[in-house]
Scaffold this active site. Sequence first.
Site, PDB file in Angstrom:
ATOM      1  N   ARG A  83      86.440  49.577 121.344  1.00  0.00           N
ATOM      2  CA  ARG A  83      86.612  48.826 122.595  1.00  0.00           C
ATOM      3  C   ARG A  83      86.114  49.577 123.814  1.00  0.00           C
ATOM      4  NH1 ARG A  83      90.017  47.067 118.953  1.00  0.00           N
ATOM      5  NH2 ARG A  83      90.032  49.260 118.475  1.00  0.00           N
ATOM      6  N   THR A  84      86.528  50.814 123.977  1.00  0.00           N
ATOM      7  CA  THR A  84      86.207  51.522 125.225  1.00  0.00           C
ATOM      8  C   THR A  84      84.704  51.727 125.333  1.00  0.00           C
ATOM      9  OG1 THR A  84      88.304  52.655 124.892  1.00  0.00           O
ATOM     10  CG2 THR A  84      86.900  53.473 126.657  1.00  0.00           C
ATOM     11  N   LYS A 112      73.115  72.843 117.105  1.00  0.00           N
ATOM     12  CA  LYS A 112      72.346  74.104 117.083  1.00  0.00           C
ATOM     13  C   LYS A 112      73.066  75.200 117.861  1.00  0.00           C
ATOM     14  CE  LYS A 112      68.708  71.489 118.402  1.00  0.00           C
ATOM     15  NZ  LYS A 112      67.383  71.209 118.975  1.00  0.00           N
ATOM     16  N   ARG A 133      84.313  60.352 126.239  1.00  0.00           N
ATOM     17  CA  ARG A 133      85.541  60.434 125.416  1.00  0.00           C
ATOM     18  C   ARG A 133      85.447  61.719 124.612  1.00  0.00           C
ATOM     19  NH1 ARG A 133      88.497  55.944 121.797  1.00  0.00           N
ATOM     20  NH2 ARG A 133      89.060  55.336 123.915  1.00  0.00           N
ATOM     21  N   HIS A 166      94.141  58.455 129.189  1.00  0.00           N
ATOM     22  CA  HIS A 166      93.133  57.400 128.985  1.00  0.00           C
ATOM     23  C   HIS A 166      93.241  56.491 130.229  1.00  0.00           C
ATOM     24  CE1 HIS A 166      90.470  54.616 127.183  1.00  0.00           C
ATOM     25  NE2 HIS A 166      91.062  54.402 126.016  1.00  0.00           N
TER      26      HIS A 166
HETATM   27  N1   CP Z   1      92.089  51.101 123.230  1.00  0.00           N
HETATM   28  C1   CP Z   1      91.081  51.921 122.875  1.00  0.00           C
HETATM   29  O1   CP Z   1      90.879  52.974 123.492  1.00  0.00           O
HETATM   30  O2   CP Z   1      90.339  51.486 121.829  1.00  0.00           O
HETATM   31  P1   CP Z   1      89.115  52.257 121.191  1.00  0.00           P
HETATM   32  O3   CP Z   1      89.637  53.539 120.633  1.00  0.00           O
HETATM   33  O4   CP Z   1      88.550  51.340 120.156  1.00  0.00           O
HETATM   34  O5   CP Z   1      88.125  52.542 122.304  1.00  0.00           O
END
Ligand code: CP
Length: 349
Positions: A83-84, A112, A133, A166
Amino acid sequence: MKGIDWKTFQRLRGSEKKEYFMQFGNIFHVIMSQQFDRKFLDEICELATKIRGISKGNKGVKFLQSLLQGKRAMLYFVQPSTRTFLSFMVACQILGIQCSEVRDTSTSSELKGESQEDTVRTFSSYVDLIVMRHPQAGFAERIAFLLHQIGRPVPVINAGSGKDQHPTQALLDIYTLHRSFENYGGIDGKKIAFVGDLLRGRTVRSLVYLLRNYDGVKLYFVAPKGLQMGEDLKKYMSEQKVVFEEGEDLGEVIPLVDAVYMTRIQDEYDEAGESKRIDYSRYHFNKEYLDILHPNAIIMHPLPRRGEIPVEIDEDRRAIYWRQVRNGMWVRVALIAKIMQKDRDITEY
Ligand code: CP
Protein backbone atom coordinates in the site's frame (compact mmCIF):
# COMPACT_ATOMS: atom_id res chain seq x y z
CA MET A 1 19.17 22.03 10.44
CA LYS A 2 21.92 24.60 10.45
CA GLY A 3 23.73 25.45 13.69
CA ILE A 4 23.21 22.09 15.41
CA ASP A 5 25.32 18.93 15.47
CA TRP A 6 23.88 15.43 15.12
CA LYS A 7 24.44 14.44 18.78
CA THR A 8 22.66 17.55 20.07
CA PHE A 9 19.88 17.10 17.52
CA GLN A 10 19.32 13.48 18.56
CA ARG A 11 18.86 14.54 22.18
CA LEU A 12 15.96 16.90 21.32
CA ARG A 13 12.38 15.85 22.00
CA GLY A 14 10.21 15.12 18.95
CA SER A 15 8.27 18.37 19.35
CA GLU A 16 11.57 20.31 19.57
CA LYS A 17 12.78 18.79 16.29
CA LYS A 18 9.71 20.12 14.48
CA GLU A 19 11.32 23.42 13.48
CA TYR A 20 14.23 21.56 11.85
CA PHE A 21 11.80 19.72 9.56
CA MET A 22 10.46 23.04 8.22
CA GLN A 23 11.90 25.36 5.59
CA PHE A 24 10.82 28.99 5.10
CA GLY A 25 7.79 28.36 7.34
CA ASN A 26 6.59 25.35 5.32
CA ILE A 27 6.74 21.65 6.04
CA PHE A 28 9.80 20.18 4.31
CA HIS A 29 10.64 16.77 5.81
CA VAL A 30 8.03 14.30 7.13
CA ILE A 31 9.85 12.27 9.76
CA MET A 32 7.71 11.77 12.89
CA SER A 33 4.16 12.40 14.05
CA GLN A 34 5.23 14.71 16.87
CA GLN A 35 6.02 17.36 14.25
CA PHE A 36 2.34 17.87 13.36
CA ASP A 37 -0.14 20.13 15.14
CA ARG A 38 -3.92 20.40 14.92
CA LYS A 39 -3.79 23.22 12.35
CA PHE A 40 -1.70 21.08 10.01
CA LEU A 41 -3.97 18.03 10.50
CA ASP A 42 -7.10 20.07 9.71
CA GLU A 43 -5.40 21.55 6.63
CA ILE A 44 -4.23 18.18 5.27
CA CYS A 45 -7.73 16.69 5.66
CA GLU A 46 -9.29 19.65 3.86
CA LEU A 47 -6.70 19.52 1.09
CA ALA A 48 -7.14 15.75 0.58
CA THR A 49 -10.91 16.22 0.23
CA LYS A 50 -10.40 19.08 -2.22
CA ILE A 51 -8.04 16.91 -4.32
CA ARG A 52 -10.59 14.04 -4.37
CA GLY A 53 -13.16 16.44 -5.75
CA ILE A 54 -10.84 17.97 -8.37
CA SER A 55 -9.77 14.56 -9.64
CA LYS A 56 -13.35 13.55 -10.49
CA GLY A 57 -13.23 15.41 -13.82
CA ASN A 58 -10.78 15.26 -16.76
CA LYS A 59 -10.01 18.96 -16.47
CA GLY A 60 -9.16 18.51 -12.80
CA VAL A 61 -6.99 15.46 -13.51
CA LYS A 62 -5.00 17.48 -16.08
CA PHE A 63 -4.71 20.41 -13.68
CA LEU A 64 -3.28 18.17 -10.94
CA GLN A 65 -0.86 16.54 -13.40
CA SER A 66 0.41 19.94 -14.49
CA LEU A 67 1.34 21.03 -10.96
CA LEU A 68 4.67 19.24 -10.57
CA GLN A 69 5.58 18.26 -14.11
CA GLY A 70 9.34 17.93 -14.51
CA LYS A 71 9.86 16.97 -10.85
CA ARG A 72 11.33 13.59 -9.90
CA ALA A 73 10.95 11.38 -6.84
CA MET A 74 12.92 8.38 -5.55
CA LEU A 75 11.02 5.65 -3.75
CA TYR A 76 13.64 3.86 -1.63
CA PHE A 77 11.75 0.98 -0.01
CA VAL A 78 14.08 -1.62 1.45
CA GLN A 79 11.39 -3.18 3.64
CA PRO A 80 8.37 -4.90 2.05
CA SER A 81 5.36 -2.75 1.20
CA THR A 82 2.25 -2.93 -0.97
CA ARG A 83 0.00 0.00 0.00
CA THR A 84 2.51 2.63 1.04
CA PHE A 85 4.77 2.08 -1.96
CA LEU A 86 1.96 2.02 -4.51
CA SER A 87 0.00 4.90 -3.04
CA PHE A 88 3.11 7.09 -2.99
CA MET A 89 3.85 6.11 -6.60
CA VAL A 90 0.28 6.88 -7.70
CA ALA A 91 0.24 10.11 -5.65
CA CYS A 92 3.36 11.23 -7.52
CA GLN A 93 1.75 10.31 -10.85
CA ILE A 94 -1.41 12.27 -9.97
CA LEU A 95 0.77 15.37 -9.49
CA GLY A 96 2.85 14.77 -12.65
CA ILE A 97 6.01 13.68 -10.77
CA GLN A 98 8.17 10.95 -12.35
CA CYS A 99 9.25 8.16 -9.98
CA SER A 100 12.31 5.95 -9.73
CA GLU A 101 12.59 3.11 -7.24
CA VAL A 102 14.97 0.89 -5.29
CA ARG A 103 13.09 -1.87 -3.48
CA ASP A 104 15.91 -4.21 -2.61
CA THR A 105 19.47 -3.39 -1.58
CA SER A 106 20.66 -6.38 -3.61
CA THR A 107 19.91 -4.37 -6.77
CA SER A 108 21.82 -1.26 -5.66
CA SER A 109 25.51 -0.72 -5.08
CA GLU A 110 24.90 -1.36 -1.37
CA LEU A 111 25.57 -5.00 -2.34
CA LYS A 112 29.10 -3.89 -3.31
CA GLY A 113 29.57 -2.34 0.11
CA GLU A 114 28.39 1.22 -0.49
CA SER A 115 27.05 2.78 2.71
CA GLN A 116 23.36 3.58 3.08
CA GLU A 117 24.31 7.22 3.56
CA ASP A 118 26.23 7.36 0.26
CA THR A 119 23.36 5.55 -1.45
CA VAL A 120 20.80 8.15 -0.41
CA ARG A 121 23.27 10.98 -1.07
CA THR A 122 23.43 9.68 -4.64
CA PHE A 123 19.61 9.86 -4.93
CA SER A 124 19.73 13.49 -3.82
CA SER A 125 21.81 14.30 -6.93
CA TYR A 126 19.00 13.15 -9.21
CA VAL A 127 15.64 13.81 -7.56
CA ASP A 128 13.51 16.48 -5.89
CA LEU A 129 11.91 14.22 -3.24
CA ILE A 130 12.98 11.05 -1.41
CA VAL A 131 10.38 8.69 0.09
CA MET A 132 11.92 5.92 2.18
CA ARG A 133 10.92 2.83 4.08
CA HIS A 134 13.72 1.32 6.14
CA PRO A 135 14.05 -1.30 8.90
CA GLN A 136 16.12 1.03 11.12
CA ALA A 137 14.32 3.38 13.51
CA GLY A 138 15.58 6.93 13.00
CA PHE A 139 17.12 6.31 9.57
CA ALA A 140 14.95 8.87 7.72
CA GLU A 141 15.82 11.46 10.35
CA ARG A 142 19.54 10.81 9.99
CA ILE A 143 19.32 11.10 6.19
CA ALA A 144 17.36 14.37 6.38
CA PHE A 145 20.07 15.72 8.70
CA LEU A 146 22.87 14.50 6.44
CA LEU A 147 21.38 16.07 3.30
CA HIS A 148 21.34 19.47 5.01
CA GLN A 149 24.94 19.01 6.15
CA ILE A 150 26.15 18.30 2.62
CA GLY A 151 24.13 21.18 1.16
CA ARG A 152 21.63 19.09 -0.82
CA PRO A 153 18.46 19.54 1.21
CA VAL A 154 15.97 17.34 -0.65
CA PRO A 155 12.70 16.68 1.24
CA VAL A 156 12.65 13.26 2.93
CA ILE A 157 9.39 11.45 3.73
CA ASN A 158 9.51 8.61 6.25
CA ALA A 159 7.29 5.84 4.84
CA GLY A 160 7.96 3.53 7.80
CA SER A 161 11.05 3.30 10.01
CA GLY A 162 11.51 0.01 11.84
CA LYS A 163 9.30 -0.47 14.92
CA ASP A 164 9.35 3.25 15.50
CA GLN A 165 7.12 5.38 13.26
CA HIS A 166 4.92 5.43 10.16
CA PRO A 167 3.77 9.07 10.10
CA THR A 168 2.04 9.04 6.70
CA GLN A 169 -0.07 6.01 7.73
CA ALA A 170 -1.05 8.04 10.81
CA LEU A 171 -2.08 10.95 8.60
CA LEU A 172 -4.31 8.71 6.47
CA ASP A 173 -5.76 7.20 9.66
CA ILE A 174 -6.58 10.69 10.92
CA TYR A 175 -8.19 11.49 7.56
CA THR A 176 -10.25 8.29 7.82
CA LEU A 177 -11.37 9.13 11.37
CA HIS A 178 -12.10 12.72 10.28
CA ARG A 179 -14.32 11.57 7.39
CA SER A 180 -16.04 8.87 9.44
CA PHE A 181 -16.97 11.25 12.27
CA GLU A 182 -17.56 14.49 10.35
CA ASN A 183 -21.31 14.20 11.05
CA TYR A 184 -20.78 12.93 14.60
CA GLY A 185 -18.80 15.75 16.21
CA GLY A 186 -15.39 15.03 14.67
CA ILE A 187 -12.49 13.21 16.32
CA ASP A 188 -12.63 15.26 19.55
CA GLY A 189 -14.08 13.26 22.44
CA LYS A 190 -13.94 9.91 20.66
CA LYS A 191 -12.99 6.64 22.34
CA ILE A 192 -10.55 4.52 20.31
CA ALA A 193 -9.32 0.99 21.01
CA PHE A 194 -5.93 -0.13 19.70
CA VAL A 195 -5.67 -3.90 19.52
CA GLY A 196 -2.83 -6.37 19.06
CA ASP A 197 0.93 -5.95 18.91
CA LEU A 198 1.16 -2.42 20.28
CA LEU A 199 4.79 -2.72 21.33
CA ARG A 200 6.15 -3.13 17.80
CA GLY A 201 3.32 -1.70 15.69
CA ARG A 202 4.62 1.56 14.23
CA THR A 203 1.24 2.56 12.78
CA VAL A 204 -0.33 2.63 16.24
CA ARG A 205 2.63 4.51 17.72
CA SER A 206 2.44 7.23 15.07
CA LEU A 207 -1.35 7.56 15.29
CA VAL A 208 -1.29 7.79 19.09
CA TYR A 209 1.21 10.67 18.83
CA LEU A 210 -1.21 12.48 16.49
CA LEU A 211 -4.26 11.92 18.68
CA ARG A 212 -2.87 14.15 21.43
CA ASN A 213 -3.96 17.02 19.12
CA TYR A 214 -7.65 16.24 19.74
CA ASP A 215 -9.61 17.25 22.82
CA GLY A 216 -11.09 14.67 25.18
CA VAL A 217 -10.08 11.51 23.32
CA LYS A 218 -9.80 8.34 25.38
CA LEU A 219 -7.57 5.48 24.23
CA TYR A 220 -7.83 1.79 25.16
CA PHE A 221 -4.70 -0.31 24.60
CA VAL A 222 -5.76 -3.97 24.29
CA ALA A 223 -2.77 -6.28 23.93
CA PRO A 224 -1.30 -9.54 25.15
CA LYS A 225 1.17 -9.33 28.05
CA GLY A 226 4.59 -8.52 26.64
CA LEU A 227 3.20 -6.67 23.62
CA GLN A 228 1.59 -3.71 25.42
CA MET A 229 2.28 -0.13 24.38
CA GLY A 230 5.88 0.98 25.08
CA GLU A 231 6.70 2.93 28.23
CA ASP A 232 8.03 5.86 26.17
CA LEU A 233 4.66 6.46 24.52
CA LYS A 234 2.71 5.96 27.76
CA LYS A 235 4.95 8.57 29.43
CA TYR A 236 4.31 10.92 26.50
CA MET A 237 0.53 10.40 26.76
CA SER A 238 0.60 11.11 30.48
CA GLU A 239 2.61 14.30 29.94
CA GLN A 240 0.16 15.36 27.22
CA LYS A 241 -2.79 14.58 29.54
CA VAL A 242 -4.25 12.02 27.12
CA VAL A 243 -6.43 9.55 29.02
CA PHE A 244 -5.69 5.87 28.34
CA GLU A 245 -6.41 2.45 29.82
CA GLU A 246 -4.61 -0.84 29.29
CA GLY A 247 -6.24 -4.26 29.17
CA GLU A 248 -6.21 -7.73 27.63
CA ASP A 249 -9.91 -8.39 27.01
CA LEU A 250 -11.12 -7.21 23.61
CA GLY A 251 -14.75 -8.25 24.20
CA GLU A 252 -14.98 -5.95 27.24
CA VAL A 253 -13.72 -2.90 25.33
CA ILE A 254 -15.66 -3.19 22.05
CA PRO A 255 -19.03 -1.89 23.34
CA LEU A 256 -17.31 1.16 24.87
CA VAL A 257 -15.60 2.64 21.81
CA ASP A 258 -16.22 4.66 18.63
CA ALA A 259 -13.35 3.06 16.70
CA VAL A 260 -11.48 -0.24 16.93
CA TYR A 261 -8.01 -0.19 15.36
CA MET A 262 -6.88 -3.78 14.77
CA THR A 263 -3.26 -4.75 14.03
CA ARG A 264 -1.36 -7.88 13.09
CA ILE A 265 1.47 -9.42 15.11
CA GLN A 266 4.79 -7.92 13.98
CA ASP A 267 6.80 -11.15 14.10
CA GLU A 268 9.32 -9.95 11.52
CA TYR A 269 11.01 -8.28 14.52
CA ASP A 270 10.82 -11.41 16.67
CA GLU A 271 14.27 -12.95 16.45
CA ALA A 272 13.75 -15.30 19.42
CA GLY A 273 10.43 -16.61 18.03
CA GLU A 274 8.61 -15.67 21.26
CA SER A 275 5.48 -14.50 19.39
CA LYS A 276 4.68 -18.14 18.59
CA ARG A 277 3.83 -18.69 22.29
CA ILE A 278 1.17 -15.95 22.28
CA ASP A 279 -2.49 -16.86 21.69
CA TYR A 280 -3.14 -14.05 19.21
CA SER A 281 -6.62 -15.39 18.38
CA ARG A 282 -7.82 -13.47 21.49
CA TYR A 283 -6.97 -10.31 19.53
CA HIS A 284 -9.03 -11.15 16.46
CA PHE A 285 -12.26 -9.27 15.65
CA ASN A 286 -14.77 -12.13 15.70
CA LYS A 287 -18.10 -11.92 13.91
CA GLU A 288 -19.96 -11.94 17.26
CA TYR A 289 -18.35 -8.62 18.10
CA LEU A 290 -20.42 -6.93 15.38
CA ASP A 291 -23.48 -7.31 17.65
CA ILE A 292 -21.88 -5.45 20.55
CA LEU A 293 -20.12 -2.74 18.47
CA HIS A 294 -21.96 0.62 18.47
CA PRO A 295 -23.95 1.18 15.20
CA ASN A 296 -21.89 4.29 14.36
CA ALA A 297 -18.52 2.86 15.38
CA ILE A 298 -15.87 1.93 12.83
CA ILE A 299 -13.39 -0.93 12.41
CA MET A 300 -9.94 0.07 11.14
CA HIS A 301 -6.79 -1.85 10.20
CA PRO A 302 -3.64 -0.50 8.53
CA LEU A 303 -3.33 -3.82 6.65
CA PRO A 304 -1.90 -6.25 5.74
CA ARG A 305 -4.13 -8.46 7.89
CA ARG A 306 -3.37 -12.04 8.87
CA GLY A 307 -6.68 -13.26 10.20
CA GLU A 308 -7.28 -10.49 12.77
CA ILE A 309 -10.41 -9.56 10.82
CA PRO A 310 -12.19 -12.40 8.97
CA VAL A 311 -13.10 -11.59 5.36
CA GLU A 312 -16.86 -11.83 6.04
CA ILE A 313 -16.60 -8.74 8.26
CA ASP A 314 -15.68 -6.69 5.14
CA GLU A 315 -19.36 -6.55 4.20
CA ASP A 316 -20.33 -4.71 7.40
CA ARG A 317 -20.67 -0.96 6.71
CA ARG A 318 -18.60 -0.24 9.83
CA ALA A 319 -15.57 -2.02 8.35
CA ILE A 320 -13.66 0.81 6.71
CA TYR A 321 -10.14 -0.55 6.20
CA TRP A 322 -10.50 -0.67 2.41
CA ARG A 323 -11.50 2.99 2.53
CA GLN A 324 -8.37 3.60 4.62
CA VAL A 325 -6.32 2.15 1.74
CA ARG A 326 -7.83 4.61 -0.75
CA ASN A 327 -7.63 7.53 1.69
CA GLY A 328 -3.90 6.86 1.85
CA MET A 329 -3.53 7.85 -1.78
CA TRP A 330 -5.40 11.17 -1.36
CA VAL A 331 -3.55 12.10 1.82
CA ARG A 332 -0.21 11.38 0.18
CA VAL A 333 -1.14 13.57 -2.80
CA ALA A 334 -2.06 16.33 -0.33
CA LEU A 335 1.16 15.86 1.63
CA ILE A 336 3.41 16.00 -1.43
CA ALA A 337 1.49 19.05 -2.72
CA LYS A 338 2.09 20.77 0.62
CA ILE A 339 5.80 19.92 0.70
CA MET A 340 6.20 21.19 -2.89
CA GLN A 341 4.15 24.30 -2.03
CA LYS A 342 1.33 23.62 -4.50
CA ASP A 343 -1.38 23.53 -1.84
CA ARG A 344 -2.47 27.10 -2.51
CA ASP A 345 -2.90 26.38 -6.28
CA ILE A 346 -5.14 23.45 -5.34
CA THR A 347 -7.13 25.37 -2.75
CA GLU A 348 -7.75 28.18 -5.27
CA TYR A 349 -8.73 25.84 -8.14
N1 CP B 1 -0.16 -0.09 5.96
C1 CP B 1 1.01 -0.32 5.34
O1 CP B 1 2.03 0.31 5.66
O2 CP B 1 0.96 -1.26 4.36
P1 CP B 1 2.18 -1.74 3.49
O3 CP B 1 3.17 -2.37 4.42
O4 CP B 1 1.62 -2.69 2.49
O5 CP B 1 2.80 -0.51 2.85
